[in-house]
Motif scaffolding. Structure first.
Motif, PDB file in Angstrom:
ATOM      1  N   SER A 285       0.691  -1.179  -0.026  1.00 16.56           N
ATOM      2  CA  SER A 285      -0.040   0.026   0.133  1.00 16.56           C
ATOM      3  C   SER A 285       0.980   1.272  -0.088  1.00 16.56           C
ATOM      4  O   SER A 285       0.172   2.287  -0.285  1.00 16.56           O
ATOM      5  N   ASN A 286       2.320   1.119   0.288  1.00 11.12           N
ATOM      6  CA  ASN A 286       3.034   2.257   0.134  1.00 11.12           C
ATOM      7  C   ASN A 286       2.641   3.299   1.421  1.00 11.12           C
ATOM      8  O   ASN A 286       2.733   4.471   1.123  1.00 11.12           O
ATOM      9  N   SER A 287       2.301   2.867   2.479  1.00 11.58           N
ATOM     10  CA  SER A 287       2.032   3.364   3.533  1.00 11.58           C
ATOM     11  C   SER A 287       2.274   3.181   4.976  1.00 11.58           C
ATOM     12  O   SER A 287       2.708   1.815   5.204  1.00 11.58           O
ATOM     13  N   TRP A 288       2.051   3.852   5.958  1.00 12.22           N
ATOM     14  CA  TRP A 288       2.539   3.478   7.338  1.00 12.22           C
ATOM     15  C   TRP A 288       1.302   3.466   8.160  1.00 12.22           C
ATOM     16  O   TRP A 288       0.243   3.969   7.824  1.00 12.22           O
ATOM     17  N   THR A 289       1.388   2.291   9.205  1.00 12.12           N
ATOM     18  CA  THR A 289       0.422   1.974  10.124  1.00 12.12           C
ATOM     19  C   THR A 289       1.006   2.306  11.301  1.00 12.12           C
ATOM     20  O   THR A 289       2.004   1.747  11.960  1.00 12.12           O
ATOM     21  N   VAL A 290       0.228   2.899  12.371  1.00 12.90           N
ATOM     22  CA  VAL A 290       0.617   3.030  13.791  1.00 12.90           C
ATOM     23  C   VAL A 290       0.095   1.947  14.869  1.00 12.90           C
ATOM     24  O   VAL A 290      -1.010   1.447  14.505  1.00 12.90           O
ATOM     25  N   VAL A 291       1.179   1.026  15.357  1.00 16.42           N
ATOM     26  CA  VAL A 291       0.740   0.236  16.462  1.00 16.42           C
ATOM     27  C   VAL A 291       0.893   0.648  17.842  1.00 16.42           C
ATOM     28  O   VAL A 291       2.046   1.183  18.031  1.00 16.42           O
ATOM     29  N   GLN A 292      -0.026   0.794  18.565  1.00 13.66           N
ATOM     30  CA  GLN A 292       0.033   1.441  19.899  1.00 13.66           C
ATOM     31  C   GLN A 292       0.607   0.313  20.911  1.00 13.66           C
ATOM     32  O   GLN A 292       0.354  -0.802  21.065  1.00 13.66           O
ATOM     33  N   ASN A 293       1.112   0.867  22.124  1.00 15.27           N
ATOM     34  CA  ASN A 293       1.591   0.329  23.226  1.00 15.27           C
ATOM     35  C   ASN A 293       2.309  -1.157  23.046  1.00 15.27           C
ATOM     36  O   ASN A 293       2.173  -2.030  23.800  1.00 15.27           O
ATOM     37  N   VAL A 294       3.596  -0.917  22.192  1.00 15.67           N
ATOM     38  CA  VAL A 294       4.416  -1.938  21.918  1.00 15.67           C
ATOM     39  C   VAL A 294       5.618  -1.755  22.826  1.00 15.67           C
ATOM     40  O   VAL A 294       6.142  -2.702  23.674  1.00 15.67           O
ATOM     41  N   GLN A 332       5.912  -7.337  32.379  1.00 15.11           N
ATOM     42  CA  GLN A 332       5.204  -8.859  31.967  1.00 15.11           C
ATOM     43  C   GLN A 332       6.216  -9.534  31.299  1.00 15.11           C
ATOM     44  O   GLN A 332       7.155  -8.993  30.508  1.00 15.11           O
ATOM     45  N   PRO A 333       5.966 -10.973  31.312  1.00 17.93           N
ATOM     46  CA  PRO A 333       6.828 -11.996  30.796  1.00 17.93           C
ATOM     47  C   PRO A 333       6.677 -11.837  29.345  1.00 17.93           C
ATOM     48  O   PRO A 333       7.507 -12.108  28.514  1.00 17.93           O
ATOM     49  N   ARG A 334       5.289 -11.414  28.818  1.00 18.26           N
ATOM     50  CA  ARG A 334       5.041 -11.374  27.287  1.00 18.26           C
ATOM     51  C   ARG A 334       3.855 -10.640  27.156  1.00 18.26           C
ATOM     52  O   ARG A 334       2.999 -10.488  27.817  1.00 18.26           O
ATOM     53  N   TRP A 335       3.714  -9.859  26.065  1.00 16.94           N
ATOM     54  CA  TRP A 335       2.699  -9.094  25.681  1.00 16.94           C
ATOM     55  C   TRP A 335       2.581  -9.252  24.066  1.00 16.94           C
ATOM     56  O   TRP A 335       3.721  -9.196  23.258  1.00 16.94           O
ATOM     57  N   GLU A 336       1.240  -8.838  23.365  1.00 14.48           N
ATOM     58  CA  GLU A 336       1.188  -8.869  22.038  1.00 14.48           C
ATOM     59  C   GLU A 336       0.254  -7.975  21.745  1.00 14.48           C
ATOM     60  O   GLU A 336      -0.742  -7.636  22.300  1.00 14.48           O
ATOM     61  N   VAL A 337       0.558  -7.124  20.701  1.00 12.21           N
ATOM     62  CA  VAL A 337      -0.321  -6.217  20.221  1.00 12.21           C
ATOM     63  C   VAL A 337      -0.571  -6.365  18.716  1.00 12.21           C
ATOM     64  O   VAL A 337       0.225  -6.804  17.861  1.00 12.21           O
ATOM     65  N   GLU A 338      -1.638  -5.477  18.198  1.00 16.74           N
ATOM     66  CA  GLU A 338      -1.931  -5.504  16.975  1.00 16.74           C
ATOM     67  C   GLU A 338      -2.490  -4.037  16.253  1.00 16.74           C
ATOM     68  O   GLU A 338      -2.750  -3.296  17.250  1.00 16.74           O
ATOM     69  N   ASP A 339      -2.365  -4.102  15.096  1.00 16.11           N
ATOM     70  CA  ASP A 339      -2.884  -2.701  14.705  1.00 16.11           C
ATOM     71  C   ASP A 339      -4.230  -2.717  14.581  1.00 16.11           C
ATOM     72  O   ASP A 339      -4.916  -3.667  14.558  1.00 16.11           O
TER      73      ASP A 339
END
Length: 418
Positions: A285-294, A332-339
């Motif tokens: 898509s030639n674009s940027w996406t922001v992912v929060q709380n990483v 935390q030992p592990r966390w997972e985030v998505e856009d």
């Protein structure tokens, strides 16, 4: 006789003449692929047949990998611990020592003004994890301070990009390309970036491309701009800028989808306050996406504390990262985030460092193992430590024999098989 007449590749390496007199081809090939990487240049001088075999469009490298005889290298950009008496070697790894006056002669033609007093010299060090050996790659120019190191495995190349000019301490556009393939073992200057930058995000994405984004300019302003380098074409292409300027950010490849992730960093007016979000570039898509709380450590830079690791699960789409923290930090030992669109997924797992108090550290991953270089004083200072595969949080760290000339804290790293 041409190279193609002397041998061909059909599932394995074959030749019309004996590689080694009196031995069957398969046995002779197995003998040659067992020779350590540092002696491959010497093999090429034995005969035209051997030279053709070893220089055969990475076929020799693939055969070493198929038979499990390839070697795992960790390339480190680090200050020389003794700049008046550095250790140098060829790209092939033959170690030699040069006196201060010899070093000065080799670089005298590049000096346009006196070097800033007290500025360290940087070098490219290589730890061979397979053979447990160290050497330093000789490059006939002073490499920039704080340059980024990135490897392109399929191309057999390691790149040094950007950083500071060692004379003026200004950001540079420089690109150095080192060929670690059996066919090459050489270096050249690549086409410069369109913009000078340092402390930027950088990652190899796909077999031939390297993405860069962010960092700061000569006025210490955080940069939004980004571009991509094709090592085979030796050309840079500008891509759309990120939504935010990000200094001291860190870059990773979103391997399955060929995306480029820029983690954290800070803006010009918020120096030292690290952002919690990340931006991911999608080449489709030639674009940027922001992912929060990483990134969940506002007081810590992700540089030297995060490392991308290969995710073996076939349905995983995104990037898995190790986050290295000292043993007393609560997290935390592990966390997972998505856009928001749930296209991109980032998984963070914590790795506890073998220290009881916060010290300087540089951490990485190598062949699925956690690696850390400890600095800043204390019992573990000046040494490399490694976790064996599969131990992670519950395992024990083991010491890697680290000569004193290789004990300084690295700035960037890349790993590659040869």
């Amino acid at each position: 006789m041409s190279a193609s007449e002397e041998f061909n590749v059909t599932g394995g390496l074959q030749s019309r003449r004996d590689l080694i007199s009196g031995l069957p081809e398969e046995l002779a090939t197995e003998c040659l692929v067992r020779v350590p990487f540092e002696f491959h240049s010497s093999l090429k001088s034995v005969s035209r047949l051997w030279q053709s075999l070893i220089s055969s469009d990475h076929s020799f490298d693939r055969e070493r990998r198929r038979l499990g005889k390839d070697e795992s290298l960790l390339c480190l950009v680090q200050p020389l611990t003794s700049p008046t008496y550095p250790v140098n070697s060829s790209v092939d790894g033959e170690v030699s020592e040069k006196k201060k006056e010899e070093e000065g002669e080799s670089h005298s033609h590049q000096q346009q003004q006196p070097r800033v007093i007290g500025t360290p010299l940087y070098g490219l060090s290589v730890y061979n994890a397979t053979l447990d050996t160290w050497h330093r790659v000789a490059i006939p120019e002073r490499i920039p301070l704080f340059c980024e190191c990135v490897a392109l495995q399929d191309a057999g190349k390691v790149l040094l990009i950007g950083g500071w000019d060692p004379e003026t301490l200004q950001p540079v556009k420089d690109v150095f390309v080192l060929d670690f393939s059996a066919a090459g073992r050489s270096w050249r200057r690549g086409k410069p970036m369109s913009a000078a930058r340092s402390f930027f995000a950088c990652a190899a994405v796909g077999p031939t491309k390297v993405y860069v984004a962010g960092g700061h300019d000569d006025q210490k302003n955080a940069i939004k701009s980004a571009e991509v380098y094709d090592v085979e074409k030796d050309e840079w292409v500008t891509i759309p800028p990120m939504t935010e300027g990000r200094d001291e950010c860190h870059g990773f490849s979103m391997a399955a989808d060929l995306g480029f992730c820029v983690l954290s960093g800070y803006g010009t007016e918020t120096q030292g306050q690290f952002r919690s979000d990340a931006e991911i570039y999608d080449p489709v898509s030639n674009s940027w996406t922001v992912v929060q709380n990483v990134w969940r450590f506002a007081d810590l830079s992700p540089r030297g504390r995060t490392a991308a690791v290969i995710e073996s699960a076939g349905d995983f789409r995104g990037c898995k990262l190790w986050c290295f923290v000292d043993s007393q930090r609560q997290c935390q030992p592990r966390w997972e985030v998505e856009d928001d669109s749930m296209k991109w997924r980032l998984v963070m797992e914590t790795i506890r460092l073998p220290v009881t108090t916060m010290t300087s550290v540089f951490a990485a991953s190598l062949s699925g193992q956690a690696v850390a270089m400890i600095g800043g004083g204390g019992e573990e200072s000046g040494t490399m430590m490694m976790m064996t595969k599969g131990e992670k949080n519950g395992g024990k760290w083991s010491h890697v024999s680290t000569p004193s000339v290789f004990s300084s804290l690295p700035f960037s790293y890349a790993s590659i098989y040869v």
